[in-house]
Design a protein around this motif. Structure first.
Motif, PDB file in Angstrom:
ATOM      1  N   ILE A 113       0.829  -1.089  -0.164  1.00  0.00           N
ATOM      2  CA  ILE A 113      -0.005  -0.010   0.013  1.00  0.00           C
ATOM      3  C   ILE A 113       0.939   1.267  -0.088  1.00  0.00           C
ATOM      4  N   SER A 114       0.301   2.314  -0.071  1.00  0.00           N
ATOM      5  CA  SER A 114       1.090   3.697  -0.338  1.00  0.00           C
ATOM      6  C   SER A 114       1.551   3.960   1.052  1.00  0.00           C
ATOM      7  N   THR A 115       2.735   4.853   1.229  1.00  0.00           N
ATOM      8  CA  THR A 115       3.103   5.327   2.635  1.00  0.00           C
ATOM      9  C   THR A 115       1.953   6.237   2.990  1.00  0.00           C
ATOM     10  N   GLU A 116       1.337   7.220   2.067  1.00  0.00           N
ATOM     11  CA  GLU A 116       0.328   7.715   2.496  1.00  0.00           C
ATOM     12  C   GLU A 116      -0.901   7.197   3.343  1.00  0.00           C
ATOM     13  N   THR A 117      -1.333   5.841   2.820  1.00  0.00           N
ATOM     14  CA  THR A 117      -2.344   5.135   3.385  1.00  0.00           C
ATOM     15  C   THR A 117      -1.694   4.828   4.798  1.00  0.00           C
ATOM     16  N   VAL A 118      -0.580   4.339   4.901  1.00  0.00           N
ATOM     17  CA  VAL A 118       0.088   3.709   6.193  1.00  0.00           C
ATOM     18  C   VAL A 118      -0.017   5.143   7.312  1.00  0.00           C
ATOM     19  N   LYS A 119       0.268   6.432   6.700  1.00  0.00           N
ATOM     20  CA  LYS A 119       0.182   7.333   7.625  1.00  0.00           C
ATOM     21  C   LYS A 119      -1.289   7.503   8.096  1.00  0.00           C
ATOM     22  N   SER A 120      -2.258   7.635   7.491  1.00  0.00           N
ATOM     23  CA  SER A 120      -3.562   7.442   7.373  1.00  0.00           C
ATOM     24  C   SER A 120      -3.999   6.537   8.503  1.00  0.00           C
ATOM     25  N   HIS A 121      -3.708   5.330   8.389  1.00  0.00           N
ATOM     26  CA  HIS A 121      -3.932   4.218   9.350  1.00  0.00           C
ATOM     27  C   HIS A 121      -3.316   4.499  10.712  1.00  0.00           C
ATOM     28  N   VAL A 122      -2.073   4.815  10.845  1.00  0.00           N
ATOM     29  CA  VAL A 122      -1.458   5.085  12.133  1.00  0.00           C
ATOM     30  C   VAL A 122      -1.988   6.438  12.830  1.00  0.00           C
ATOM     31  N   SER A 123      -2.473   7.415  12.011  1.00  0.00           N
ATOM     32  CA  SER A 123      -3.338   8.388  12.669  1.00  0.00           C
ATOM     33  C   SER A 123      -4.547   8.269  13.072  1.00  0.00           C
ATOM     34  N   ASN A 124      -5.202   7.450  12.373  1.00  0.00           N
ATOM     35  CA  ASN A 124      -6.450   6.844  12.755  1.00  0.00           C
ATOM     36  C   ASN A 124      -6.403   5.970  13.945  1.00  0.00           C
ATOM     37  N   CYS A 125      -5.383   5.288  14.137  1.00  0.00           N
ATOM     38  CA  CYS A 125      -5.373   4.335  15.364  1.00  0.00           C
ATOM     39  C   CYS A 125      -5.008   5.147  16.744  1.00  0.00           C
ATOM     40  N   MET A 126      -4.113   6.292  16.514  1.00  0.00           N
ATOM     41  CA  MET A 126      -3.753   6.926  17.415  1.00  0.00           C
ATOM     42  C   MET A 126      -5.086   7.726  18.005  1.00  0.00           C
ATOM     43  N   ASN A 127      -5.759   8.176  17.098  1.00  0.00           N
ATOM     44  CA  ASN A 127      -6.977   8.671  17.453  1.00  0.00           C
ATOM     45  C   ASN A 127      -8.133   7.936  18.432  1.00  0.00           C
ATOM     46  N   LYS A 128      -8.117   6.681  17.892  1.00  0.00           N
ATOM     47  CA  LYS A 128      -9.040   5.680  18.418  1.00  0.00           C
ATOM     48  C   LYS A 128      -8.662   5.436  19.631  1.00  0.00           C
ATOM     49  N   LEU A 129      -7.313   5.308  20.050  1.00  0.00           N
ATOM     50  CA  LEU A 129      -6.853   4.688  21.252  1.00  0.00           C
ATOM     51  C   LEU A 129      -6.402   5.919  21.883  1.00  0.00           C
ATOM     52  N   ALA A 130      -6.518   7.099  21.596  1.00  0.00           N
ATOM     53  CA  ALA A 130      -6.441   8.560  22.468  1.00  0.00           C
ATOM     54  C   ALA A 130      -4.654   8.580  22.810  1.00  0.00           C
ATOM     55  N   VAL A 131      -4.003   8.190  21.859  1.00  0.00           N
ATOM     56  CA  VAL A 131      -2.358   8.341  22.258  1.00  0.00           C
ATOM     57  C   VAL A 131      -1.706   9.290  21.433  1.00  0.00           C
ATOM     58  N   ARG A 132      -0.714   9.574  21.779  1.00  0.00           N
ATOM     59  CA  ARG A 132       0.173  10.909  21.004  1.00  0.00           C
ATOM     60  C   ARG A 132       1.249  10.481  20.187  1.00  0.00           C
ATOM     61  N   ASP A 133       1.696   9.251  20.353  1.00  0.00           N
ATOM     62  CA  ASP A 133       2.898   8.975  19.655  1.00  0.00           C
ATOM     63  C   ASP A 133       2.809   7.282  19.324  1.00  0.00           C
ATOM     64  N   ARG A 134       3.985   6.987  18.564  1.00  0.00           N
ATOM     65  CA  ARG A 134       3.870   5.420  17.987  1.00  0.00           C
ATOM     66  C   ARG A 134       4.144   4.452  19.273  1.00  0.00           C
ATOM     67  N   THR A 135       4.982   5.097  20.094  1.00  0.00           N
ATOM     68  CA  THR A 135       5.254   4.183  21.443  1.00  0.00           C
ATOM     69  C   THR A 135       4.060   3.948  22.204  1.00  0.00           C
ATOM     70  N   GLN A 136       3.391   5.009  22.291  1.00  0.00           N
ATOM     71  CA  GLN A 136       2.040   4.767  22.952  1.00  0.00           C
ATOM     72  C   GLN A 136       1.067   3.968  22.249  1.00  0.00           C
ATOM     73  N   LEU A 137       0.996   4.223  21.313  1.00  0.00           N
ATOM     74  CA  LEU A 137       0.277   3.276  20.279  1.00  0.00           C
ATOM     75  C   LEU A 137       0.626   1.734  20.310  1.00  0.00           C
ATOM     76  N   ALA A 138       1.694   1.547  20.273  1.00  0.00           N
ATOM     77  CA  ALA A 138       1.951   0.063  20.494  1.00  0.00           C
ATOM     78  C   ALA A 138       1.783  -0.321  21.785  1.00  0.00           C
ATOM     79  N   VAL A 139       2.310   0.289  22.784  1.00  0.00           N
ATOM     80  CA  VAL A 139       2.100  -0.313  24.061  1.00  0.00           C
ATOM     81  C   VAL A 139       0.702  -0.435  24.496  1.00  0.00           C
ATOM     82  N   SER A 140      -0.164   0.330  24.013  1.00  0.00           N
ATOM     83  CA  SER A 140      -1.697   0.496  24.590  1.00  0.00           C
ATOM     84  C   SER A 140      -2.292  -0.837  23.718  1.00  0.00           C
ATOM     85  N   ALA A 141      -1.591  -0.916  22.412  1.00  0.00           N
ATOM     86  CA  ALA A 141      -2.370  -2.329  21.681  1.00  0.00           C
ATOM     87  C   ALA A 141      -2.044  -3.384  22.266  1.00  0.00           C
ATOM     88  N   LEU A 142      -0.836  -3.356  22.960  1.00  0.00           N
ATOM     89  CA  LEU A 142      -0.263  -4.625  23.542  1.00  0.00           C
ATOM     90  C   LEU A 142      -1.053  -4.905  25.116  1.00  0.00           C
TER      91      LEU A 142
END
Length: 240
Positions: free
Chosen positions: A201-230
């Motif tokens: 998929i495109s890099t822009e699509t990945v950015k969109s997925h990451v941004s959406n996931c951060m919003n859904k989990l109410a986190v501010r960065d990639r570390t918090q995203l990964a930790v929260s999901a785990l």
């Protein structure tokens, strides 16, 4: 009299490991916080740490002061300090928004301590017992952190206990299967470009997925995203 067998302290394998660490840490500003003064001295004198070392501490307050004043790229620490608590130091560093990546070495190998360290926003967690075991945890941690990922080796991931549904926050919206795949890749330390290549998929699509996931989990960065999901059991820790 007894003859002492002479053995070289630096083998080709050790030399290569030292050079790899030097390359990964080149240009990085490092603060070290450890309660054991011998361990603190030893790691500060390591040839791959010394060039970037800007401060060393043995207490929680001293460690926070150094991070606030010096704004290092990397904080290496243990949970046991002469005064205070290393995991609380990470939480305080995170709250002050220093932007410092944090790698903690844990002496206590329990589910409670691992989960506590992750919730304190540790970018990497390593058991002290694994050091010198030949697993290469330290080098792998540096490689992963330098790419913006989080590093939790298998023995640490096995300690992850997903929070019960009653303890989870109320998500605005659940993650889709594709979003879970993207978050799992983020937790493995993959960059947006690498994720795009892996999923075709495109890099822009990945950015969109990451941004959406951060919003859904109410986190501010990639570390918090990964930790929260785990911690919330949204991705399989064994697959990370």
């Amino acid at each position: 009299c007894h003859r002492v067998m002479e053995r070289p302290l630096e083998t080709p394998t050790i030399s290569q490991a030292i050079q790899t660490c030097k390359d990964l840490l080149e240009g990085h500003r490092i603060v070290v916080a450890m309660g054991d003064r011998l361990a603190l001295t030893g790691i500060c004198l390591a040839p791959f740490i010394a060039p970037g070392l800007v401060g060393g501490a043995t207490t929680e307050d001293e460690g926070l002061r150094l991070v606030q004043q010096l704004r290092p790229d990397l904080l290496l620490l243990t949970e046991d300090l002469e005064t205070g608590y290393g995991i609380r130091l990470m939480q305080r560093v995170h709250e002050h928004g220093a932007g410092t990546r944090m790698l903690i070495f844990l002496s206590r190998e329990t589910q409670e301590v691992v989960q506590e360290a992750m919730q304190a926003h540790a970018d990497g967690v390593i058991f002290r017992s694994s050091m010198g075991s030949g697993r290469g945890d330290f080098i792998q941690a540096l490689q992963t952190l330098s790419r913006g990922g989080v590093y939790y080796p298998e023995d640490v991931r096995q300690m992850v206990v997903s929070l019960h549904s009653d303890d989870r926050p109320q998500f605005v919206e659940n993650l889709s299967e594709r979003e879970k795949e993207v978050v799992s890749a983020v937790a493995r330390g993959l960059t947006n470009g690498e994720i795009a290549t892996a999923f075709q998929i495109s890099t822009e699509t990945v950015k969109s997925h990451v941004s959406n996931c951060m919003n859904k989990l109410a986190v501010r960065d990639r570390t918090q995203l990964a930790v929260s999901a785990l911690l919330y059991g949204l991705i399989d820790p064994q697959a990370v």
